[in-house]
Design a protein around this motif. Structure first.
Motif, mmCIF file in Angstrom:
data_model
loop_
_atom_site.group_PDB
_atom_site.id
_atom_site.type_symbol
_atom_site.label_atom_id
_atom_site.label_comp_id
_atom_site.label_asym_id
_atom_site.label_seq_id
_atom_site.Cartn_x
_atom_site.Cartn_y
_atom_site.Cartn_z
ATOM 1 N N LYS A 21 -10.357 43.835 53.175
ATOM 2 C CA LYS A 21 -11.442 42.908 53.511
ATOM 3 C C LYS A 21 -11.549 41.849 52.429
ATOM 4 C CE LYS A 21 -14.517 46.100 56.008
ATOM 5 N NZ LYS A 21 -15.856 46.754 56.000
ATOM 6 N N LEU A 22 -11.919 40.635 52.839
ATOM 7 C CA LEU A 22 -12.256 39.571 51.896
ATOM 8 C C LEU A 22 -13.766 39.591 51.701
ATOM 9 C CD1 LEU A 22 -11.272 37.098 50.262
ATOM 10 C CD2 LEU A 22 -11.672 35.721 52.303
ATOM 11 N N THR A 23 -14.228 39.592 50.445
ATOM 12 C CA THR A 23 -15.652 39.692 50.159
ATOM 13 C C THR A 23 -16.081 38.583 49.210
ATOM 14 O OG1 THR A 23 -15.331 41.171 48.264
ATOM 15 C CG2 THR A 23 -15.605 42.199 50.438
ATOM 16 N N CYS A 24 -17.403 38.357 49.149
ATOM 17 C CA CYS A 24 -17.934 37.357 48.218
ATOM 18 C C CYS A 24 -19.277 37.828 47.677
ATOM 19 C CB CYS A 24 -18.086 35.999 48.903
ATOM 20 S SG CYS A 24 -19.286 35.958 50.245
ATOM 21 N N GLY A 25 -19.633 37.311 46.496
ATOM 22 C CA GLY A 25 -20.922 37.628 45.889
ATOM 23 C C GLY A 25 -20.940 38.999 45.264
ATOM 24 N N THR A 26 -21.943 39.213 44.402
ATOM 25 C CA THR A 26 -22.065 40.506 43.729
ATOM 26 C C THR A 26 -22.437 41.622 44.682
ATOM 27 O OG1 THR A 26 -24.356 39.937 43.155
ATOM 28 C CG2 THR A 26 -22.663 39.455 41.512
ATOM 29 N N GLY A 27 -22.916 41.273 45.884
ATOM 30 C CA GLY A 27 -23.213 42.283 46.898
ATOM 31 C C GLY A 27 -22.021 42.611 47.763
ATOM 32 N N ASP A 28 -20.858 42.038 47.462
ATOM 33 C CA ASP A 28 -19.615 42.294 48.192
ATOM 34 C C ASP A 28 -19.787 42.082 49.695
ATOM 35 O OD1 ASP A 28 -18.320 42.996 45.806
ATOM 36 O OD2 ASP A 28 -19.057 45.052 45.940
ATOM 37 N N GLU A 29 -20.346 40.921 50.045
ATOM 38 C CA GLU A 29 -20.543 40.592 51.456
ATOM 39 C C GLU A 29 -19.196 40.344 52.117
ATOM 40 O OE1 GLU A 29 -22.925 37.285 54.209
ATOM 41 O OE2 GLU A 29 -22.899 37.114 52.020
ATOM 42 N N HIS A 30 -18.997 40.947 53.281
ATOM 43 C CA HIS A 30 -17.738 40.789 54.002
ATOM 44 C C HIS A 30 -17.671 39.398 54.633
ATOM 45 C CE1 HIS A 30 -15.022 42.110 57.590
ATOM 46 N NE2 HIS A 30 -14.321 41.494 56.654
ATOM 47 N N ILE A 31 -16.592 38.675 54.350
ATOM 48 C CA ILE A 31 -16.352 37.387 54.999
ATOM 49 C C ILE A 31 -15.649 37.690 56.312
ATOM 50 C CG2 ILE A 31 -15.220 35.139 54.799
ATOM 51 C CD1 ILE A 31 -15.452 35.404 51.763
ATOM 52 N N ASN A 32 -16.386 37.601 57.403
ATOM 53 C CA ASN A 32 -15.907 38.073 58.699
ATOM 54 C C ASN A 32 -14.566 37.470 59.092
ATOM 55 O OD1 ASN A 32 -18.165 39.676 59.050
ATOM 56 N ND2 ASN A 32 -19.306 38.086 60.129
ATOM 57 N N ASN A 33 -13.754 38.298 59.737
ATOM 58 C CA ASN A 33 -12.470 37.919 60.327
ATOM 59 C C ASN A 33 -11.378 37.661 59.299
ATOM 60 O OD1 ASN A 33 -13.470 37.991 63.050
ATOM 61 N ND2 ASN A 33 -14.472 36.034 62.640
ATOM 62 N N PHE A 34 -11.667 37.895 58.022
ATOM 63 C CA PHE A 34 -10.622 37.825 57.003
ATOM 64 C C PHE A 34 -10.257 39.256 56.601
ATOM 65 C CE2 PHE A 34 -12.037 33.486 56.633
ATOM 66 C CZ PHE A 34 -10.935 32.781 56.161
ATOM 67 N N ASN A 35 -9.074 39.707 57.027
ATOM 68 C CA ASN A 35 -8.613 41.049 56.721
ATOM 69 C C ASN A 35 -7.095 41.049 56.534
ATOM 70 O OD1 ASN A 35 -11.131 42.774 57.114
ATOM 71 N ND2 ASN A 35 -11.043 41.679 59.044
ATOM 72 N N TYR A 36 -6.622 41.936 55.675
ATOM 73 C CA TYR A 36 -5.187 42.115 55.445
ATOM 74 C C TYR A 36 -4.488 40.795 55.142
ATOM 75 C CZ TYR A 36 -6.439 46.606 57.341
ATOM 76 O OH TYR A 36 -7.062 47.813 57.551
ATOM 77 N N GLY A 37 -5.134 39.988 54.288
ATOM 78 C CA GLY A 37 -4.515 38.759 53.828
ATOM 79 C C GLY A 37 -4.444 37.652 54.854
ATOM 80 N N ASP A 38 -5.196 37.779 55.935
ATOM 81 C CA ASP A 38 -5.088 36.795 57.012
ATOM 82 C C ASP A 38 -6.469 36.454 57.552
ATOM 83 O OD1 ASP A 38 -3.829 35.047 58.696
ATOM 84 O OD2 ASP A 38 -2.565 36.556 59.661
ATOM 85 N N ASN A 39 -6.502 35.491 58.482
ATOM 86 C CA ASN A 39 -7.735 35.078 59.135
ATOM 87 C C ASN A 39 -7.470 34.843 60.607
ATOM 88 O OD1 ASN A 39 -9.283 32.274 60.057
ATOM 89 N ND2 ASN A 39 -10.611 33.795 59.128
ATOM 90 N N LYS A 40 -8.367 35.341 61.458
ATOM 91 C CA LYS A 40 -8.195 35.206 62.905
ATOM 92 C C LYS A 40 -9.324 34.418 63.544
ATOM 93 C CE LYS A 40 -4.555 37.846 62.675
ATOM 94 N NZ LYS A 40 -3.204 37.258 62.797
ATOM 95 N N ASN A 41 -10.023 33.619 62.740
ATOM 96 C CA ASN A 41 -11.183 32.916 63.263
ATOM 97 C C ASN A 41 -10.807 31.524 63.736
ATOM 98 O OD1 ASN A 41 -13.852 32.543 63.950
ATOM 99 N ND2 ASN A 41 -14.653 33.102 61.940
ATOM 100 N N TRP A 42 -11.844 30.807 64.271
ATOM 101 C CA TRP A 42 -11.675 29.465 64.815
ATOM 102 C C TRP A 42 -11.081 28.542 63.765
ATOM 103 C CZ3 TRP A 42 -14.387 25.145 62.954
ATOM 104 C CH2 TRP A 42 -14.210 23.976 63.686
ATOM 105 N N ASN A 43 -9.918 27.997 64.065
ATOM 106 C CA ASN A 43 -9.296 26.993 63.200
ATOM 107 C C ASN A 43 -9.090 27.494 61.771
ATOM 108 O OD1 ASN A 43 -8.085 24.503 62.998
ATOM 109 N ND2 ASN A 43 -9.934 23.430 62.382
#
Length: 434
Positions: free
Chosen positions: A154-176
């Motif tokens: 998972k790709l995360t951000c912030g000290t709360g380790d918020e999940h950046i949706n649709n970013f997994n296994y070194g890739d992104n499957k989101n819009w554009n």
């Protein structure tokens, strides 16, 4: 030689006395108003509001979906309806960025401070490795050819380790290739290793595109180095110092419905003499966008503040946050105003301010945002000399020590006649703007 207002009104007040009656000293506000009227060459119009008008908030429903400006566009939940959507990187730009990360190991990066930002996929490690940077690892048990990006769960951000949706296994499957983060944090970035389920928040760097290539100047990129430090030998994989196992771009999140506030801190100075060039209204430059949201069965209100510049050297706060500290600079340092011994080119700071519960029928005014110099609240009373003014969000601000009336032809006329309302479009000399 500095041009000074000699504050002739003070001398006149005493020279006109013909009795022994005590003269009432002028208040700081009266001195400020007299100096401002000398700047604009006349009396302030009683109806001028300095651009502070009520506006509607950007509204979201209980599911976080965009519902427009209150009741408008109720079916709209596209990002482009309320955000400035960045243009996607070209494949050539992505290749330039990838090459930089693959040739600059053990690099010490920068930092950014955003609560709202976009994340765009740039490169999945292992898909275009080089001999020097193979992006393949060997585990403690002797297993070889381990592609790091394939184990970044998972790709995360912030000290709360918020999940950046649709970013997994070194890739992104989101819009554009983009994901929009709101009410979030760019304080740090990380990933979870699928090998040992570890959260890694220390194996990333943020790099300014200015350091990479002219074709990506002004952009920011986050690169990750894969590492796993589990208890089992197959989980023990050492980092190689190259931050190319996963590369993403981050972009400040700018709302369309924002207003720009220009701040002048002279009210907190000795007004017996004023250097005329101090009237630059760039002691703080920030944008305001109001947000209505529905959280925990309650309507709540936020202001998203985008801080662009800090041209003063006094401790100035916006909703309690000191502007120089937000940029990571000393109070003595002027920021993004082309000041002598200042610092320029710093990326804006974006933060949210909680303004309490509300209802969707109410409109909001940028004057709600509290700006202070020390204990002095900076205000913009209707028909009185302002310490802050509101303009459209694409308006450029004055460079340091350039008088606002020298940058905008109609500012003085606006102050005296309440017209034209769009005085900030009457640029006299663009070279004096930042």
């Amino acid at each position: 030689m500095k041009k000074l207002f000699l504050m002739g009104f003070v001398a006149l007040a005493f020279a006109s006395c013909v009795s022994d009656k005590e003269v009432t000293p002028l208040t700081q506000e009266q001195k400020y108003e007299a100096a401002f009227e000398e700047l604009v060459g006349g009396q302030i119009n009683a109806s001028v509001n300095w651009g502070f008008v009520n506006v509607q908030a950007t509204a979201f429903d209980a599911d976080g979906k965009y519902i427009g400006m209150r009741d408008a566009n109720v079916n709209g939940n596209e990002w482009a309806n309320y955000m400035e959507v960045p243009a996607a990187l070209t494949e050539t730009q992505k290749a330039v960025v990838r090459d930089w990360f693959q040739t600059h190991p053990n690099y010490e990066g920068a930092s950014v401070n955003w609560s709202e930002f976009w994340v765009e996929q740039v490169y999945k490690g292992g898909t275009n490795p080089t001999e020097a940077c193979p992006e393949a690892y060997t585990a403690g048990n002797g297993s070889t050819g381990i592609i790091g990006s394939a184990h970044m769960d998972k790709l995360t951000c912030g000290t709360g380790d918020e999940h950046i949706n649709n970013f997994n296994y070194g890739d992104n499957k989101n819009w554009n290739g983009f994901t929009l983060m709101q009410n979030s944090s760019s304080e740090c970035f990380g990933y979870i290793t699928s090998e040992s389920s570890e959260q890694k928040d220390d194996k990333y760097i943020i790099v300014s595109g200015d350091e990479i290539d002219e074709s990506v100047a002004g952009m920011y990129f986050v690169g990750f180095d894969f590492e796993s430090t589990g208890n089992e030998p197959n989980q023990q994989i050492a980092a190689d110092g190259y931050y190319s196992d996963w590369i993403v771009r981050i972009v400040p999140g700018l709302y369309k419905n924002r207003q720009r506030v220009m701040v002048e801190d002279l009210i907190a100075t000795d007004l017996s003499q004023i250097d005329k060039s101090d009237w630059d209204f760039n002691d703080a430059i920030f944008d305001v966008n109001f947000i209505d949201a529905y959280e925990n069965n309650t309507n709540v209100k936020y202001a998203v503040i985008t801080l662009w510049a800090a041209g003063g050297t006094k401790s100035l706060t916006i909703e309690g946050k000191e502007v120089h500290e937000l940029f990571g600079q000393a109070t003595s340092k002027m920021i993004n105003t082309n000041a002598s011994n200042g610092i320029d080119g710093l990326t804006p700071v974006i933060f949210r301010v909680y303004l309490g519960s509300t209802d969707y029928s109410k409109e909001y005014n940028a004057n709600l945002i509290t700006v202070k110099v020390g204990g002095t609240v900076l205000d913009a009373p209707e028909g009185k000399a302002p310490q802050k003014i509101v303009v459209s969000s694409n308006t450029k601000w004055m460079q340091e020590r350039v008088i606002i009336t020298e940058g905008y032809a109609k500012f003085a006329e606006y102050a005296k006649t309440n017209a034209p309302a769009d005085w900030y479009k009457t640029v006299t000399d663009a070279s004096k703007l930042y």
